[in-house]
Design an enzyme around this catalytic site. Structure first.
Site, PDB file in Angstrom:
ATOM      1  N   GLU A  67      -6.524  -4.664  -3.578  1.00  0.00           N
ATOM      2  CA  GLU A  67      -5.734  -5.701  -2.911  1.00  0.00           C
ATOM      3  C   GLU A  67      -5.247  -6.762  -3.898  1.00  0.00           C
ATOM      4  O   GLU A  67      -4.077  -7.143  -3.860  1.00  0.00           O
ATOM      5  CB  GLU A  67      -6.546  -6.378  -1.799  1.00  0.00           C
ATOM      6  CG  GLU A  67      -6.749  -5.523  -0.562  1.00  0.00           C
ATOM      7  CD  GLU A  67      -5.500  -5.354   0.294  1.00  0.00           C
ATOM      8  OE1 GLU A  67      -4.437  -5.931  -0.041  1.00  0.00           O
ATOM      9  OE2 GLU A  67      -5.593  -4.627   1.294  1.00  0.00           O
ATOM     10  N   HIS A 115       0.814  -1.212   0.000  1.00  0.00           N
ATOM     11  CA  HIS A 115       0.000   0.000   0.000  1.00  0.00           C
ATOM     12  C   HIS A 115       0.854   1.272   0.000  1.00  0.00           C
ATOM     13  O   HIS A 115       0.422   2.301  -0.539  1.00  0.00           O
ATOM     14  CB  HIS A 115      -0.947  -0.011   1.198  1.00  0.00           C
ATOM     15  CG  HIS A 115      -1.980  -1.085   1.101  1.00  0.00           C
ATOM     16  ND1 HIS A 115      -3.033  -1.030   0.211  1.00  0.00           N
ATOM     17  CD2 HIS A 115      -2.115  -2.264   1.770  1.00  0.00           C
ATOM     18  CE1 HIS A 115      -3.771  -2.111   0.330  1.00  0.00           C
ATOM     19  NE2 HIS A 115      -3.237  -2.883   1.271  1.00  0.00           N
TER      20      HIS A 115
END
Length: 295
Positions: free
Chosen positions: A203, A162
């Protein structure tokens, strides 16, 4: 909905054993360390300051092992947007960075900050915070016995996955778009739908380049075992209604992934889906209500 690629089913997870057999689940010394770091997040207010971690040399060694494996894997298997974001990200190779070291660069590039989490965060808090430029991140490190795979998010996943995403203004905006949609709804069912859209794009999403699926999602970027394992999974062309109708499990490999035709296609798909998203979206689109046990 079209299928980009479908291979004979093979258990990728079997290479590492099932999640409940992972050494991190049974090593008591590791569990005590992991749980102590996770406990710091109890009653944490989003955006409030928090302490650094005195990481051990063994933990730094795990970081180096994973970083050394993933850096070349990104060059081979990641999509162009991720590679450009990785160039902009200031992520060290030799030691685990503190959240406080990563956040200033993110703020400068995209306005995002890391905020403390102890593990999986409820959808309302996790997704909603993204509208306001906060991403929940943990501080603990995966088990050193299997450094190239972890059945739960760890500091490597949150910073190396991330952290790269949130160094790109274009990718960071997708987090905000989903966050805004989350803050407009009130029902658990609507948040569950949105969590599956998040899961299969930010994701575990793929982007097709020259006819081949390339890794985009942060979970793929932070797992050497998963970043190029498309040959043993079903890869479908991105359809957010289909993604929102597909159950996922946090602590195992995914059997189905979705590939956008391009980053522009991904932006358009998420933007259109979230612009119209409300508490009645599930009924309106005929999306199923799925079980919430995703561990």
């Amino acid at each position: 909905m079209s299928t980009v690629r479908k291979q004979t089913p093979v258990s990728v997870e079997g290479r590492l054993g099932r999640a409940n057999e992972h050494p991190g689940r049974h090593d008591q010394d590791y569990r005590r360390r992991r749980d102590a770091l996770a406990a710091r997040a109890e009653n944490h207010r989003v955006g409030a300051p928090y302490e650094d971690v005195a990481y051990t040399e063994d933990e730094h060694r795990t970081w180096r092992t994973v970083h050394d494996a993933l850096a070349p894997a990104h060059r081979t298997h990641a999509c162009r947007e991720v590679l450009a974001a990785g160039e902009a990200a200031d992520i060290p190779a030799e030691q685990i960075p503190q959240h406080a070291e990563i956040t200033p660069g993110l703020r400068t590039r995209t306005g995002f900050s890391l905020t403390l989490a102890g593990g999986v965060v409820p959808n309302e808090r996790f997704l909603g915070a993204m509208e306001h430029g906060y991403f929940h991140a943990v501080q603990f490190v995966r088990h050193p016995a299997v450094p190239l795979y972890t059945p739960e998010p760890d500091v490597l996943h949150d910073v190396f996955g991330h952290g790269i995403h949130l160094s790109s203004p274009g990718i960071a905006e997708l987090y905000r778009v989903i966050g805004r949609a989350a803050n407009r709804v009130r029902t658990t069912e609507a948040l569950d739908i949105l969590s599956r859209v998040y899961w299969y794009t930010l994701e575990y999403g793929l982007i097709t380049e020259a006819g081949e699926p390339k890794a985009f999602g942060a979970a793929l970027l932070s797992s050497y075992g998963e970043i190029a394992a498309h040959e043993v999974r079903e890869v479908r062309e991105l359809d957010l209604c289909a993604a929102a109708s597909t159950q996922y499990r946090i602590s195992s490999y995914q059997s189905v992934l979705f590939a956008a035709r391009s980053f522009a296609h991904l932006e358009d798909a998420i933007g259109r889906f979230c612009a119209e998203f409300d508490d009645d979206t599930g009924n309106r689109l005929g999306l199923p209500s799925l079980p919430r046990n995703r561990q």
